[in-house]
Design an enzyme around this catalytic site. Structure first.
Site, short mmCIF file in Angstrom:
data_model
loop_
_atom_site.label_atom_id
_atom_site.label_comp_id
_atom_site.label_asym_id
_atom_site.label_seq_id
_atom_site.Cartn_x
_atom_site.Cartn_y
_atom_site.Cartn_z
N GLU A 157 9.33 64.50 3.57
CA GLU A 157 10.20 65.08 2.53
C GLU A 157 10.90 63.98 1.74
OE1 GLU A 157 14.49 65.70 2.08
OE2 GLU A 157 13.97 66.80 3.90
N GLU A 169 11.64 54.77 4.51
CA GLU A 169 12.25 56.09 4.69
C GLU A 169 12.18 56.56 6.14
OE1 GLU A 169 13.97 57.66 2.31
OE2 GLU A 169 13.57 55.91 1.06
#
Length: 972
Positions: free
Chosen positions: A65, A138
């Protein structure tokens, strides 16, 4: 009506409940389904959702995401998401990972801006770059600056989830959910467990995108007043590049337990004070998959009946028991294929877990056998119906609320229209209740009392856990290092250096230019007005706002808190709650709560304390806010009269329960709002308003509650507390200094005015001078709690440093937040967030970080902001930051929010002329204005105050390196 050739129209309905025509389309080539809502709402919404059931707790769905928004085929820049934040007029822009799905919603009032957002998001989800470097940044990676340096884990999601696991309340909620579903996707953590995240490989990550991010696995929503034909055209441009593909994303049903289970777990804690209760417990039931709309609605009403208010019977039984300090996150979680119900207590003696479980089960059995008070049912039914009809989603776009409301059925093969139409199931439910059928007692018996799929979770405090987890992580990293040869160590050092260099490298201007953006010519130079009529009523200031409110009267009363002396400020929160939660001279608090629910859409108290614009004065107000339909307006005013004039402020047991709940809520929520706690502590030295806020809601308030609870059982202590509460009422409740604010349809005001006038005239009057509040002495402070991450704040009063504010400051802040701080604190530092905020009324400026693995490095980043800003920004960045700053001003508001916002402008002296000047200064901002802000940031670097909320180890280490620069205060 013509239908786009690439789509089949599956269903077309007009739904009066949401004032929309709703059409369900299916893309012929891929099978992607689209819900298209057509209405006159200018706050347009788009969302695309994929089923993404995880197989483990590595957080792959969550990391993906984050990562898909870090560059795509059409927009090959490092952070298109951030560029949109900087330069969009969006009213919502985010992405969310759930236990079984990942959603990407956007919203905007500007049509071209909306199209820009949709295009970037569609390209991001279907054609992301998701390089290995993005995965490392991330998700997670090993970091080392030299072959002989120890390894460390770094990654944005890794540190975000460390922060989540630092919150006992969040940990309890997660363990409770996972324990109910050991055999399907709901039994693992889709967000990621920090201990499991390093097991995730890049290949698995890439394959997860290939498996699930396909049009055949998508559910797409458009909502608002944008042309429908263009919606389908935009979608087909992307969807047509794919062929239909079978996607196995089924969330399999969890087999039922044949008998209840018990689980014990632990959370990291420091050594508790003698007598402190540190346990937490929940009792949890998995419900069967429910598709019948009437049952779904009835279960939501039942949640309100059981735990929705302080007077709800199950909630009251728990808080009255004295076994705990406050309710855990309780209620119905109905967004899963098989919903669950949870209830529990925090702040319990760890040996009392069995007593709490027994109390929950006995209370539910008694309610089913003896019946639930009909007035409680009536109040919950009215509250639920009022909320359905009002459709007030606050700042959350209505279209997005509808998207998530339909997603559960739709995602798992059900009918998405069922959750949109409530009239038929609501009328059927009301008829059954009116006929005397024991609807809710039957639900309690069937779904709770007779349900053997139950898990009781007890969470114990472990004072060695934090140290043990650090040691375990260190041991794991050292084990990896020992298994590396020299070439392997050099690879990690090289990867670390490469990633840092990539993060430091700016995107090429030609790539950035591909991100679609509005131009300055697309922005209005004039603020949108909110209608206001100024008057007086029975001697009180009166503001009215004729706006379309769908037949609801919104009433706000403001009482001046500047009359309260400094020593009474910590009592304000308890006083606000006590008005509505202690009962009155005519009824106990259960009856009062029922009365509010039966007759209104809600009544409650809140506070606002800030500086006035362009003065050294404080604007401090207690608000009583209520809403009702016209035929209940008399009762709304009668309720407010009763609570203001005769609340039972001498109800010792209720006051004690509220104080325990306040304390427990603060302590369990520290990890979730640590940046605000640190910023509030720092702000207390910058101006009197921030000092008063910290006294009444910050760390000082927590310390006050602990002392209050030590003395409340003694007669002397109780008399002091009671006297303080009555003193606040006598000082504050005054019709002469009160301000009235009414937002309603124009036709409703004339009938309501005489009623309101009689109400005002009956209130007491007094003449009390404002008190003087003084900010605290600045001190660099380290606030310790048993967490795995830090919250680092540094700031100063810019006006004291000689800065003259203009609207252009907002442009400089936009650029600072979306570029320098994003890169330095989040991307390179690994924190979940980093930002700078400025209050133009007070001059208060604060840097903050959120869920931050660093401390001194973050302070160094703050201190480097001035030099970075001095280098200047390009014309493209300037224009985009101007657009984003205007977007923050032109936020979408529903009618009640417009009325209340206008009231706040009046109370703080923020005139139409001031706001218009600020808008013009933003629109006319120059690179020189941005550079001028850099000068004062240099002064913040030199003389700013520092407050850090973090672990004892992190603060101790920083003090050793910086000569004890932080005064240490233990918070938890």
């Amino acid at each position: 009506m013509s239908v786009h050739a690439a789509f089949d129209l599956v269903r077309d309905e007009t739904i009066p409940e949401i004032a929309s025509d709703v059409r369900l389309y299916r893309h012929k080539k891929t099978g992607a389904e689209v819900m298209s809502y057509i209405n006159d709402d200018e706050n347009k919404v788009f969302g695309i959702t994929f089923k993404t059931p995880p197989e483990d707790s590595t957080g792959v769905a969550h990391i993906l995401e984050h990562s898909v928004l870090c560059g795509s085929r059409k927009y090959p820049v490092k952070k298109p998401f951030v560029e949109l934040i900087k330069s969009s007029m969006n009213t919502f822009l985010n992405a969310m990972t759930f236990p079984d799905k990942t959603a990407y919603p956007v919203a905007s009032q500007n049509l071209q801006d909306f199209y820009n957002l949709v295009d970037v998001y569609l390209d991001a989800v279907f054609f992301p770059l998701i390089s290995e470097d993005t995965f490392r940044q991330e998700g997670w990676h090993y970091e080392a600056d030299g072959t002989q340096m120890p390894l460390a884990y770094k990654g944005v999601v890794f540190n975000e989830m460390k922060g989540a696991y630092s919150s006992p309340a969040a940990l309890l909620g997660k363990v409770s959910q996972l324990s109910l579903y050991p055999d399907n996707a709901y039994g693992v953590n889709s967000g990621g467990d920090p201990k499991a995240i390093p097991d995730l490989t890049y290949d698995y990550f890439k394959n997860f995108h290939r498996r699930f991010y396909h049009p055949s696995n998508s559910k797409i929503v458009f909502y608002g007043d944008d042309p429908e034909g263009r919606r389908l055209e935009m979608l087909d441009e992307y969807l047509s590049q794919f062929d239909a593909a079978p996607v196995d994303a089924t969330v399999r049903l969890q087999p039922r337990f044949h008998e209840p289970r018990h689980i014990e777990s632990t959370y990291a804690a420091t050594e508790a004070e003698p007598g402190k209760k540190t346990g937490m417990i929940t009792v949890n039931w998995m419900l069967d998959e429910i598709e019948d709309p009437e049952t779904v609605l009835a279960l939501n009403v039942l949640e309100h009946v059981l735990v929705g208010t302080p007077a709800a019977p199950l909630r009251k039984a728990l808080t009255d028991s004295g076994l705990g300090e406050g309710l855990t996150g309780s209620g119905l979680a109905d967004d899963l294929r098989q919903p669950y119900f949870t209830v529990g207590l925090k702040g319990i003696d760890e040996g009392d877990g069995g007593k709490v479980e027994t109390l929950v089960l006995d209370t539910l059995r008694k309610l089913a056998a003896d019946g639930i008070d009909p007035l409680t049912i009536e109040a919950s039914m009215n509250s639920f119906e009022f909320a359905l009809r009002e459709n007030n989603t606050g700042s959350f776009p209505r279209g997005m609320a509808l998207m998530f409301r339909t997603m559960k059925n739709w995602l798992h093969g059900g009918d998405p229209f069922e959750s949109l139409t409530y009239e038929k199931p609501l009328e059927a439910l009301k008829a059954r209740v009116a006929a005397g059928e024991p609807v809710f007692e039957t639900l309690v018996d069937r779904h709770l009392n007779s349900n053997t799929h139950r898990v009781t979770v007890l969470l114990r405090a472990d004072t060695t856990q934090a140290e043990r987890e650090v040691a375990e992580e260190r041991e794991r990293l050292d084990g990896v290092a020992e298994g590396l040869d020299e070439a392997g160590r050099e690879d990690i050092v090289e990867i670390t250096a490469k990633l840092k260099a990539l993060q430091d490298t700016a995107d090429p201007p030609e790539a950035l230019a591909k991100i679609p953006s509005l131009g300055l010519k697309d922005l209005d130079r004039v603020n949108k007005p909110i209608p206001i009529e100024r008057d007086t009523l029975a001697g009180a200031r009166l503001y009215t706002h004729p706006l379309p409110t769908n037949g609801v009267i919104y009433l706000d009363l403001a009482f001046d808190l500047r009359r309260v002396p400094a020593e009474l400020l910590p009592y304000l929160s308890l006083f606000s709650r006590a008005l509505f939660q202690t009962g009155t001279a005519r009824e106990d608090f259960v009856s009062l709560t029922q009365r509010i629910g039966r007759s209104t859409g809600g009544v409650g108290a809140s506070r606002s304390i800030s500086m006035m614009r362009d003065t050294a004065s404080v604007a401090a107000w207690l608000f009583i806010r209520g809403k009702a339909v016209p035929d209940k307006a008399d009762e709304l005013l009668a309720i407010i009269t009763d609570v203001l004039t005769s609340a039972n402020l001498d109800n010792r047991e209720r006051i004690k329960q509220m104080a325990l709940e306040e304390k427990a809520g603060f302590e369990s929520g520290i990890a979730g709002r640590g940046n605000g706690i640190a910023a509030g502590r720092l702000g207390a030295s910058l101006n009197p308003a921030s000092w008063a806020n910290e006294q009444s809601s910050g760390v000082s308030y927590l310390f006050f509650l602990r002392e209050l609870l030590k003395g409340i059982d003694s007669e002397e202590g109780w008399l002091r507390i009671k006297a303080a509460l009555y003193a606040i009422r006598d000082l504050v409740i005054d019709r002469q200094s009160m301000v009235l604010n009414v937002t309603s349809d124009a036709g409703l005001w004339n009938a309501f005015r005489p009623k309101l006038e009689g109400f005002v005239a009956a209130l007491p009057a007094s003449d009390v001078a404002p008190r003087l509040w003084l900010p605290s002495t600045p001190v660099n402070e380290g606030l310790t709690f048993p967490g795995q991450v830090n919250y680092v704040a540094k700031g100063a009063n810019l006006y004291t440093l000689g800065y003259e504010h203009t609207g252009a400051t907002a442009v400089a802040l936009r650029q600072l937040n979306t570029t320098y701080l994003w890169d330095k604190v989040r991307v390179q530092g690994g924190a979940y967030g980093g930002s700078a905020g400025f209050d133009p009324f007070s001059g208060g400026f604060v840097f903050t970080s959120y869920r931050d693995p660093n401390l001194l490095e973050t302070l160094a980043a703050y201190d480097g902001a001035a030099q970075w800003l001095k280098q200047g920004i390009g014309e493209q960045d300037l224009v985009r930051s101007i657009i984003g700053a205007i977007g923050a001003i032109d936020t979408y508001r529903l009618p009640d929010a417009k009325g209340f916002t206008s009231l706040m402008w009046e109370l703080t002296g923020n005139t139409d002329e001031n706001r218009q000047l600020r808008r013009e200064q933003i629109l006319d901002a120059t690179t020189t204005d941005v550079s001028r802000f850099a000068d004062v940031l240099g002064e913040v670097a030199r003389a700013g105050q520092i407050v850090v909320l973090g672990s004892e180890t992190a603060i101790k280490t920083a003090n050793q390196e910086r000569g004890g620069f932080l005064s240490v205060t233990k918070v938890l």
